[in-house]
Design a protein around this motif. Sequence first.
Motif, mmCIF file in Angstrom:
data_model
loop_
_atom_site.group_PDB
_atom_site.id
_atom_site.type_symbol
_atom_site.label_atom_id
_atom_site.label_comp_id
_atom_site.label_asym_id
_atom_site.label_seq_id
_atom_site.Cartn_x
_atom_site.Cartn_y
_atom_site.Cartn_z
ATOM 1 N N ASP A 100 -57.106 127.817 125.230
ATOM 2 C CA ASP A 100 -57.829 129.037 124.922
ATOM 3 C C ASP A 100 -56.824 130.055 124.362
ATOM 4 O OD1 ASP A 100 -60.357 128.144 125.771
ATOM 5 O OD2 ASP A 100 -59.863 128.570 127.867
ATOM 6 N N ASP A 101 -57.312 131.243 124.053
ATOM 7 C CA ASP A 101 -56.480 132.302 123.487
ATOM 8 C C ASP A 101 -55.243 132.533 124.368
ATOM 9 O OD1 ASP A 101 -55.430 134.805 122.595
ATOM 10 O OD2 ASP A 101 -57.397 135.363 121.832
ATOM 11 N N PRO A 102 -54.026 132.346 123.831
ATOM 12 C CA PRO A 102 -52.817 132.434 124.653
ATOM 13 C C PRO A 102 -52.268 133.852 124.824
ATOM 14 C CG PRO A 102 -52.205 131.813 122.446
ATOM 15 C CD PRO A 102 -53.706 131.917 122.453
ATOM 16 N N ARG A 103 -52.881 134.852 124.200
ATOM 17 C CA ARG A 103 -52.289 136.183 124.176
ATOM 18 C C ARG A 103 -52.429 136.928 125.511
ATOM 19 N NH1 ARG A 103 -55.443 138.689 119.213
ATOM 20 N NH2 ARG A 103 -57.130 137.693 120.422
ATOM 21 N N ASP A 104 -51.615 137.972 125.649
ATOM 22 C CA ASP A 104 -51.701 138.871 126.789
ATOM 23 C C ASP A 104 -52.615 140.034 126.442
ATOM 24 O OD1 ASP A 104 -49.768 137.813 128.819
ATOM 25 O OD2 ASP A 104 -48.372 138.032 127.154
ATOM 26 N N ALA A 105 -53.239 140.615 127.470
ATOM 27 C CA ALA A 105 -54.176 141.711 127.253
ATOM 28 C C ALA A 105 -53.864 142.884 128.173
ATOM 29 C CB ALA A 105 -55.603 141.228 127.497
ATOM 30 N N LEU A 106 -54.008 144.085 127.628
ATOM 31 C CA LEU A 106 -53.850 145.318 128.393
ATOM 32 C C LEU A 106 -55.208 145.774 128.893
ATOM 33 C CD1 LEU A 106 -51.816 147.764 129.044
ATOM 34 C CD2 LEU A 106 -52.916 148.870 127.083
ATOM 35 N N CYS A 107 -55.259 146.169 130.153
ATOM 36 C CA CYS A 107 -56.463 146.743 130.740
ATOM 37 C C CYS A 107 -56.049 148.092 131.322
ATOM 38 C CB CYS A 107 -57.045 145.850 131.825
ATOM 39 S SG CYS A 107 -57.458 144.177 131.257
ATOM 40 N N ALA A 108 -56.393 149.168 130.622
ATOM 41 C CA ALA A 108 -55.905 150.492 130.982
ATOM 42 C C ALA A 108 -57.052 151.433 131.319
ATOM 43 C CB ALA A 108 -55.075 151.077 129.836
ATOM 44 N N ARG A 109 -56.731 152.473 132.071
ATOM 45 C CA ARG A 109 -57.708 153.501 132.413
ATOM 46 C C ARG A 109 -58.135 154.257 131.156
ATOM 47 N NH1 ARG A 109 -55.022 157.149 136.874
ATOM 48 N NH2 ARG A 109 -57.090 158.092 136.835
ATOM 49 N N ASP A 110 -59.375 154.695 131.168
ATOM 50 C CA ASP A 110 -59.912 155.549 130.103
ATOM 51 C C ASP A 110 -59.847 154.907 128.723
ATOM 52 O OD1 ASP A 110 -60.281 157.587 132.068
ATOM 53 O OD2 ASP A 110 -58.180 158.174 131.836
ATOM 54 N N VAL A 181 -60.706 144.798 128.799
ATOM 55 C CA VAL A 181 -59.556 144.756 127.892
ATOM 56 C C VAL A 181 -59.587 145.955 126.954
ATOM 57 C CG1 VAL A 181 -58.449 143.462 126.024
ATOM 58 C CG2 VAL A 181 -59.396 142.245 128.002
ATOM 59 N N THR A 182 -58.472 146.677 126.888
ATOM 60 C CA THR A 182 -58.376 147.824 125.978
ATOM 61 C C THR A 182 -57.460 147.541 124.788
ATOM 62 O OG1 THR A 182 -56.586 148.798 127.316
ATOM 63 C CG2 THR A 182 -58.846 149.475 127.816
ATOM 64 N N GLU A 183 -56.667 146.476 124.860
ATOM 65 C CA GLU A 183 -55.834 146.062 123.731
ATOM 66 C C GLU A 183 -55.338 144.643 123.970
ATOM 67 O OE1 GLU A 183 -51.909 147.520 121.116
ATOM 68 O OE2 GLU A 183 -52.527 148.626 122.907
ATOM 69 N N VAL A 184 -55.222 143.886 122.898
ATOM 70 C CA VAL A 184 -54.664 142.540 122.956
ATOM 71 C C VAL A 184 -53.325 142.548 122.222
ATOM 72 C CG1 VAL A 184 -55.005 140.111 122.377
ATOM 73 C CG2 VAL A 184 -56.961 141.521 123.026
ATOM 74 N N PHE A 185 -52.299 141.982 122.856
ATOM 75 C CA PHE A 185 -50.967 141.948 122.257
ATOM 76 C C PHE A 185 -50.814 140.713 121.372
ATOM 77 C CE2 PHE A 185 -50.332 144.425 126.145
ATOM 78 C CZ PHE A 185 -49.625 145.520 125.661
ATOM 79 N N GLU A 186 -50.578 140.933 120.100
ATOM 80 C CA GLU A 186 -50.319 139.818 119.199
ATOM 81 C C GLU A 186 -48.936 139.236 119.508
ATOM 82 O OE1 GLU A 186 -52.505 138.519 117.253
ATOM 83 O OE2 GLU A 186 -53.987 140.078 117.683
#
Length: 320
Positions: A100-110, A181-186
């Motif tokens: 599956d998608d190997p990337r890391d994801a940011l989960c941040a407030r607001d 998820v608020t951003e995915v790191f390429e």
Amino acid sequence: MTDRPARLGTRRSPMATSQSQHVADAVTARTGTKVELELITSYGDVTQAQLTQLGGTGVFVNSLREQLASGGIDFAVHSLKDLPTAPAEGLTVVAVYERDDPRDALCARDGRTFADLPSGSVLGTGSPRRVAQLAALRPDLRFVPIRGNAGTRLGKVAQGEVDAVVLAYAGLARVGRLDDVTEVFEPERMLPAPGQGALAVECLTSRAEGDLAYLSAVDHAATRAEVTAERTVLAELEAGCAAPVGAYAEVLDGRLRLRAAVVAPDGTQAVRRERSVPIDGGAAGAASSLGRELAREMIGEGADRIVAEAAEDSTTSSED
């Protein structure tokens, strides 16, 4: 095809049972063999110690391997990034399920992105690899170790204990939490852990070409080549799954491209390399050679020293 359901051993966490059920369903669909899950608690699931205090490698897989050896289960499904790189006597990875998608994801407030996090924000992650690469991008943030399953970690964001967490995108998808998820790191910004997003199907070597040979039906050749290259880098650096090593390989247009990075825990030092080779029927051998050659180049630039120093000084834990 057998009348008795095959027993698939899995960790008890929601993420582990979800991904194991996915593999079980694929085995049944492709071979007609019924599969039932056997839930097993690993030491890594119950201890409150940080993974680096436990030696890092194998704490999430040893209980499953003990059940394989005793005959309590027929095969096991592991998150490949948790699997030690050294072969286990009497056991074989009979299949590597399509990644599956190997990337890391940011989960941040607001709904904040990584760039939007105010200076001094607290980011929770149990991964030295993530801390090192993120610190290189944002040395003004504060990184704290965090344990627990995805739901527990996301709860700490919601409760304000931390401003953000970073988790594997694939894991969040498996437990239905992509809305967080608020951003995915390429990979250009942060390389994933070797094997991230992939699942290993393991069984006794004596059964891999016998009554469990049907498990090869869920093996994905391209994914196996990719993770073989990545994990060979890890093995050559003599680094465990808690080391600050990122590696990502992908098969594109008949070539296997491998990128790897070793970054000091504070982000101030880094060794980054990239190589590619043609890939064909000898994929496994080519992947191993690629990983070995790239790792040796990195060692020549001091990557092994960074790994050793990080192992001595690390106070963070593992990923989920």
